[in-house]
Design an enzyme around this catalytic site. Structure first.
Site, mmCIF file in Angstrom:
data_model
loop_
_atom_site.group_PDB
_atom_site.id
_atom_site.type_symbol
_atom_site.label_atom_id
_atom_site.label_comp_id
_atom_site.label_asym_id
_atom_site.label_seq_id
_atom_site.Cartn_x
_atom_site.Cartn_y
_atom_site.Cartn_z
ATOM 1 N N LYS A 131 0.862 -1.200 0.000
ATOM 2 C CA LYS A 131 0.000 0.000 0.000
ATOM 3 C C LYS A 131 0.901 1.254 0.000
ATOM 4 C CE LYS A 131 -3.638 -2.774 1.954
ATOM 5 N NZ LYS A 131 -4.843 -2.877 2.787
ATOM 6 N N GLU A 166 -11.059 -10.301 -1.430
ATOM 7 C CA GLU A 166 -10.741 -9.535 -0.228
ATOM 8 C C GLU A 166 -12.028 -8.944 0.337
ATOM 9 O OE1 GLU A 166 -6.331 -8.222 -0.328
ATOM 10 O OE2 GLU A 166 -7.518 -6.654 -1.253
ATOM 11 N N GLY A 208 -7.444 -4.950 7.066
ATOM 12 C CA GLY A 208 -6.845 -4.064 8.064
ATOM 13 C C GLY A 208 -7.620 -4.010 9.367
ATOM 14 N N SER A 253 -6.472 -9.409 6.524
ATOM 15 C CA SER A 253 -5.903 -9.821 7.807
ATOM 16 C C SER A 253 -5.316 -11.232 7.787
ATOM 17 C CB SER A 253 -6.945 -9.668 8.931
ATOM 18 O OG SER A 253 -7.358 -8.312 9.024
ATOM 19 N N HIS A 264 -8.251 -2.796 -6.309
ATOM 20 C CA HIS A 264 -8.271 -2.978 -4.856
ATOM 21 C C HIS A 264 -9.438 -2.185 -4.269
ATOM 22 C CE1 HIS A 264 -7.097 -2.849 -0.665
ATOM 23 N NE2 HIS A 264 -6.334 -3.901 -0.919
ATOM 24 N N GLU A 303 -9.602 -0.300 -1.828
ATOM 25 C CA GLU A 303 -9.242 1.081 -1.467
ATOM 26 C C GLU A 303 -9.269 1.992 -2.694
ATOM 27 O OE1 GLU A 303 -5.613 -0.001 0.560
ATOM 28 O OE2 GLU A 303 -6.825 -0.982 2.097
HETATM 29 P P1 13P Z 1 -4.445 -6.539 5.500
HETATM 30 O O1 13P Z 1 -3.682 -7.825 5.331
HETATM 31 O O2 13P Z 1 -3.646 -5.469 6.173
HETATM 32 O O3 13P Z 1 -5.784 -6.781 6.097
HETATM 33 O O4 13P Z 1 -4.699 -5.973 4.010
HETATM 34 C C1 13P Z 1 -5.224 -6.815 3.053
HETATM 35 C C2 13P Z 1 -5.166 -6.134 1.745
HETATM 36 O O5 13P Z 1 -5.871 -5.173 1.503
HETATM 37 C C3 13P Z 1 -4.207 -6.631 0.759
HETATM 38 O O6 13P Z 1 -4.417 -6.077 -0.494
#
Ligand code: 13P
Length: 254
Positions: free
Chosen positions: A11, A168, A174, A214, A96, A98
Protein backbone atom coordinates in the site's frame (compact mmCIF):
# COMPACT_ATOMS: atom_id res chain seq x y z
CA UNK A 1 -2.07 -28.42 -9.32
CA UNK A 2 -1.94 -24.64 -8.82
CA UNK A 3 1.19 -22.95 -7.48
CA UNK A 4 0.65 -20.79 -4.40
CA UNK A 5 1.10 -17.06 -4.96
CA UNK A 6 2.10 -15.25 -1.77
CA UNK A 7 1.69 -11.59 -2.65
CA UNK A 8 2.42 -8.65 -0.39
CA UNK A 9 0.66 -5.33 -0.93
CA UNK A 10 2.66 -2.62 0.81
CA UNK A 11 0.00 0.00 0.00
CA UNK A 12 1.29 3.57 0.60
CA UNK A 13 4.17 2.46 2.82
CA UNK A 14 7.96 2.33 2.32
CA UNK A 15 9.76 4.87 0.17
CA UNK A 16 12.83 3.73 -1.81
CA UNK A 17 15.25 3.65 1.15
CA UNK A 18 12.99 1.74 3.51
CA UNK A 19 11.71 -0.49 0.71
CA UNK A 20 15.21 -1.55 -0.34
CA UNK A 21 16.06 -2.44 3.25
CA UNK A 22 12.86 -4.43 3.75
CA UNK A 23 13.18 -6.23 0.41
CA UNK A 24 16.78 -7.24 1.16
CA UNK A 25 15.75 -8.54 4.57
CA UNK A 26 12.90 -10.52 3.03
CA UNK A 27 14.91 -12.16 0.32
CA UNK A 28 17.97 -12.83 2.52
CA UNK A 29 16.47 -15.88 4.21
CA UNK A 30 15.60 -17.45 0.86
CA UNK A 31 18.76 -16.71 -1.09
CA UNK A 32 20.03 -19.76 -2.98
CA UNK A 33 16.98 -21.79 -1.96
CA UNK A 34 14.44 -22.95 -4.47
CA UNK A 35 10.83 -22.65 -3.46
CA UNK A 36 7.72 -23.90 -5.16
CA UNK A 37 5.42 -20.98 -4.31
CA UNK A 38 5.63 -17.66 -6.11
CA UNK A 39 6.81 -14.84 -3.83
CA UNK A 40 5.68 -11.38 -4.92
CA UNK A 41 5.91 -7.96 -3.28
CA UNK A 42 4.10 -4.89 -4.56
CA UNK A 43 5.67 -1.66 -3.27
CA UNK A 44 4.55 1.88 -4.15
CA UNK A 45 5.53 2.83 -7.74
CA UNK A 46 8.44 4.98 -6.64
CA UNK A 47 10.01 2.11 -4.70
CA UNK A 48 9.72 -0.50 -7.46
CA UNK A 49 13.28 -0.04 -8.84
CA UNK A 50 14.80 -0.26 -5.35
CA UNK A 51 12.89 -3.45 -4.58
CA UNK A 52 13.59 -4.92 -8.00
CA UNK A 53 17.33 -4.46 -7.55
CA UNK A 54 17.21 -5.86 -3.99
CA UNK A 55 15.50 -8.98 -5.39
CA UNK A 56 18.04 -9.55 -8.17
CA UNK A 57 19.26 -13.13 -8.16
CA UNK A 58 16.56 -14.25 -5.71
CA UNK A 59 13.30 -15.94 -6.66
CA UNK A 60 11.28 -12.95 -5.45
CA UNK A 61 9.21 -10.95 -7.92
CA UNK A 62 8.09 -7.33 -7.97
CA UNK A 63 4.63 -6.07 -8.83
CA UNK A 64 2.65 -2.82 -8.88
CA UNK A 65 -0.47 -1.76 -6.99
CA UNK A 66 -2.17 0.00 -9.89
CA UNK A 67 -1.72 0.87 -13.57
CA UNK A 68 -3.20 3.16 -16.19
CA UNK A 69 -5.76 1.91 -18.71
CA UNK A 70 -4.01 4.07 -21.35
CA UNK A 71 -0.83 3.90 -23.43
CA UNK A 72 1.97 6.37 -22.73
CA UNK A 73 1.00 9.97 -23.40
CA UNK A 74 -0.73 12.96 -21.88
CA UNK A 75 -2.13 11.38 -18.70
CA UNK A 76 -0.62 13.37 -15.83
CA UNK A 77 0.20 11.33 -12.76
CA UNK A 78 -0.39 7.93 -14.38
CA UNK A 79 1.96 4.96 -14.84
CA UNK A 80 1.72 2.71 -17.91
CA UNK A 81 2.09 -1.01 -18.43
CA UNK A 82 5.21 -0.43 -20.54
CA UNK A 83 6.85 1.50 -17.67
CA UNK A 84 6.07 -1.31 -15.25
CA UNK A 85 7.52 -3.89 -17.61
CA UNK A 86 10.62 -1.75 -18.09
CA UNK A 87 11.00 -1.60 -14.29
CA UNK A 88 10.86 -5.41 -14.09
CA UNK A 89 7.34 -5.92 -12.73
CA UNK A 90 5.55 -9.16 -13.50
CA UNK A 91 2.18 -8.57 -11.81
CA UNK A 92 -0.23 -5.67 -11.26
CA UNK A 93 -2.88 -5.49 -8.52
CA UNK A 94 -6.05 -4.03 -10.04
CA UNK A 95 -9.30 -2.82 -8.49
CA UNK A 96 -8.27 -2.98 -4.86
CA UNK A 97 -11.20 -1.98 -2.62
CA UNK A 98 -9.24 1.08 -1.47
CA UNK A 99 -9.04 2.25 -5.09
CA UNK A 100 -12.72 1.51 -5.63
CA UNK A 101 -13.71 3.32 -2.44
CA UNK A 102 -11.32 6.30 -2.21
CA UNK A 103 -10.54 6.94 -5.89
CA UNK A 104 -13.86 6.06 -7.46
CA UNK A 105 -12.62 3.22 -9.64
CA UNK A 106 -15.55 1.59 -11.40
CA UNK A 107 -16.00 -1.95 -12.69
CA UNK A 108 -15.63 -0.51 -16.21
CA UNK A 109 -12.28 1.15 -15.52
CA UNK A 110 -11.05 -1.92 -13.64
CA UNK A 111 -12.03 -4.16 -16.56
CA UNK A 112 -10.13 -1.88 -18.98
CA UNK A 113 -7.04 -1.88 -16.76
CA UNK A 114 -7.15 -5.67 -16.45
CA UNK A 115 -7.41 -6.17 -20.21
CA UNK A 116 -4.63 -3.67 -20.94
CA UNK A 117 -2.35 -5.31 -18.34
CA UNK A 118 -2.78 -8.77 -19.82
CA UNK A 119 -2.69 -7.62 -23.47
CA UNK A 120 0.60 -5.88 -22.73
CA UNK A 121 2.24 -8.97 -21.26
CA UNK A 122 1.82 -8.55 -17.50
CA UNK A 123 -0.23 -10.66 -15.12
CA UNK A 124 -3.27 -9.12 -13.45
CA UNK A 125 -4.46 -9.67 -9.88
CA UNK A 126 -8.08 -8.55 -9.89
CA UNK A 127 -9.42 -7.68 -6.42
CA UNK A 128 -13.06 -8.27 -5.55
CA UNK A 129 -14.99 -8.40 -2.30
CA UNK A 130 -18.11 -7.28 -0.51
CA UNK A 131 -18.69 -4.66 2.21
CA UNK A 132 -19.82 -5.63 5.70
CA UNK A 133 -23.42 -4.47 5.10
CA UNK A 134 -23.52 -6.56 1.93
CA UNK A 135 -22.43 -9.68 3.78
CA UNK A 136 -24.83 -8.98 6.64
CA UNK A 137 -27.68 -8.81 4.17
CA UNK A 138 -26.56 -11.99 2.41
CA UNK A 139 -25.62 -10.19 -0.82
CA UNK A 140 -21.95 -11.18 -0.94
CA UNK A 141 -22.25 -13.54 -3.91
CA UNK A 142 -24.33 -11.10 -5.92
CA UNK A 143 -21.76 -8.32 -5.33
CA UNK A 144 -18.75 -10.45 -6.16
CA UNK A 145 -20.46 -11.95 -9.23
CA UNK A 146 -21.03 -8.47 -10.63
CA UNK A 147 -17.41 -7.45 -10.01
CA UNK A 148 -15.97 -10.63 -11.54
CA UNK A 149 -18.31 -10.77 -14.52
CA UNK A 150 -17.68 -7.11 -15.43
CA UNK A 151 -14.07 -8.09 -16.04
CA UNK A 152 -14.63 -11.54 -17.57
CA UNK A 153 -17.11 -10.08 -20.05
CA UNK A 154 -14.74 -7.31 -21.05
CA UNK A 155 -11.79 -9.70 -21.40
CA UNK A 156 -13.85 -11.97 -23.63
CA UNK A 157 -11.08 -14.41 -24.55
CA UNK A 158 -9.61 -16.93 -22.15
CA UNK A 159 -6.55 -15.40 -20.47
CA UNK A 160 -6.45 -17.83 -17.57
CA UNK A 161 -2.64 -18.15 -17.69
CA UNK A 162 -2.20 -14.48 -16.78
CA UNK A 163 -5.21 -13.83 -14.62
CA UNK A 164 -5.41 -14.08 -10.82
CA UNK A 165 -8.36 -13.09 -8.64
CA UNK A 166 -7.99 -11.91 -5.05
CA UNK A 167 -11.05 -12.24 -2.85
CA UNK A 168 -10.74 -9.54 -0.23
CA UNK A 169 -13.85 -9.08 1.89
CA UNK A 170 -13.71 -5.35 2.71
CA UNK A 171 -14.73 -5.98 6.33
CA UNK A 172 -11.60 -8.10 6.82
CA UNK A 173 -9.06 -5.62 5.41
CA UNK A 174 -6.84 -4.06 8.06
CA UNK A 175 -9.41 -4.86 10.75
CA UNK A 176 -7.81 -7.93 12.29
CA UNK A 177 -11.05 -9.75 11.48
CA UNK A 178 -10.46 -12.60 9.04
CA UNK A 179 -12.98 -14.56 7.01
CA UNK A 180 -13.22 -18.06 8.40
CA UNK A 181 -11.57 -20.69 6.22
CA UNK A 182 -15.09 -21.95 5.41
CA UNK A 183 -16.31 -18.48 4.35
CA UNK A 184 -13.22 -18.06 2.18
CA UNK A 185 -13.58 -21.52 0.63
CA UNK A 186 -17.27 -20.98 -0.13
CA UNK A 187 -16.59 -17.71 -1.93
CA UNK A 188 -13.49 -18.97 -3.75
CA UNK A 189 -15.45 -21.96 -5.03
CA UNK A 190 -18.20 -19.63 -6.19
CA UNK A 191 -15.67 -17.38 -7.98
CA UNK A 192 -14.16 -20.41 -9.70
CA UNK A 193 -17.62 -21.42 -10.90
CA UNK A 194 -17.98 -17.97 -12.49
CA UNK A 195 -14.68 -18.40 -14.32
CA UNK A 196 -15.79 -21.88 -15.42
CA UNK A 197 -18.96 -20.45 -16.95
CA UNK A 198 -16.85 -18.11 -19.09
CA UNK A 199 -13.79 -20.16 -19.93
CA UNK A 200 -14.61 -23.80 -19.09
CA UNK A 201 -13.41 -26.16 -16.40
CA UNK A 202 -9.76 -26.66 -17.33
CA UNK A 203 -9.15 -22.90 -17.45
CA UNK A 204 -11.07 -22.32 -14.22
CA UNK A 205 -8.90 -24.97 -12.59
CA UNK A 206 -5.80 -23.00 -13.63
CA UNK A 207 -6.85 -19.59 -12.30
CA UNK A 208 -5.44 -18.82 -8.89
CA UNK A 209 -7.76 -17.28 -6.34
CA UNK A 210 -6.00 -15.53 -3.45
CA UNK A 211 -7.50 -14.65 -0.10
CA UNK A 212 -6.83 -11.17 1.33
CA UNK A 213 -7.93 -9.58 4.60
CA UNK A 214 -5.90 -9.82 7.81
CA UNK A 215 -3.95 -12.88 6.68
CA UNK A 216 -1.23 -13.45 9.28
CA UNK A 217 1.23 -16.20 10.22
CA UNK A 218 -1.24 -17.59 12.75
CA UNK A 219 -4.19 -17.97 10.36
CA UNK A 220 -2.33 -18.62 7.09
CA UNK A 221 -2.23 -22.40 7.47
CA UNK A 222 -5.97 -22.88 7.90
CA UNK A 223 -6.77 -20.51 5.04
CA UNK A 224 -4.16 -21.87 2.62
CA UNK A 225 -5.27 -25.44 3.36
CA UNK A 226 -8.66 -24.81 1.77
CA UNK A 227 -8.89 -26.44 -1.68
CA UNK A 228 -9.78 -23.27 -3.59
CA UNK A 229 -7.45 -20.88 -1.73
CA UNK A 230 -4.34 -20.56 -3.87
CA UNK A 231 -2.39 -17.96 -1.96
CA UNK A 232 -2.72 -14.68 -0.15
CA UNK A 233 -2.79 -10.97 -0.84
CA UNK A 234 -1.27 -9.68 2.36
CA UNK A 235 -1.25 -6.09 3.59
CA UNK A 236 -0.01 -5.39 7.12
CA UNK A 237 1.80 -8.69 7.63
CA UNK A 238 3.80 -8.16 4.41
CA UNK A 239 5.47 -5.07 5.89
CA UNK A 240 7.64 -7.18 8.15
CA UNK A 241 10.19 -9.63 6.81
CA UNK A 242 9.51 -12.19 9.52
CA UNK A 243 5.72 -12.32 9.22
CA UNK A 244 5.81 -12.39 5.40
CA UNK A 245 8.51 -15.07 5.58
CA UNK A 246 6.43 -17.17 7.96
CA UNK A 247 3.44 -17.05 5.62
CA UNK A 248 5.65 -18.05 2.69
CA UNK A 249 7.07 -20.92 4.75
CA UNK A 250 3.52 -22.01 5.60
CA UNK A 251 2.65 -22.15 1.90
CA UNK A 252 5.79 -24.17 1.25
CA UNK A 253 4.79 -26.68 3.92
CA UNK A 254 1.36 -27.44 2.45
P1 13P B 1 -4.45 -6.54 5.50
O1 13P B 1 -3.68 -7.83 5.33
O2 13P B 1 -3.65 -5.47 6.17
O3 13P B 1 -5.78 -6.78 6.10
O4 13P B 1 -4.70 -5.97 4.01
C1 13P B 1 -5.22 -6.81 3.05
C2 13P B 1 -5.17 -6.13 1.74
O5 13P B 1 -5.87 -5.17 1.50
C3 13P B 1 -4.21 -6.63 0.76
O6 13P B 1 -4.42 -6.08 -0.49
Amino acid sequence: MRTFLIAGNWKMNAGPTEAAKLAKEMAAGWKGKTFKSEALLCPPFISIPAVQSAFEGTGFQTGAQNVSNQDNGAYTGEISTSMLKDAGCSYVIIGHSERREYYGETDKLIAEKTKKTIDDGLKAILCVGELLEERKSGKQEEVVEKQVNAVLNHLGEDVSDNFVIAYEPVWAIGTGETATPEQAQEMHKFIRSLVEKSWGKSSADKVRILYGGSMKPDNAHELLSMPDVDGGLIGGASLKADSYGQILETAESI
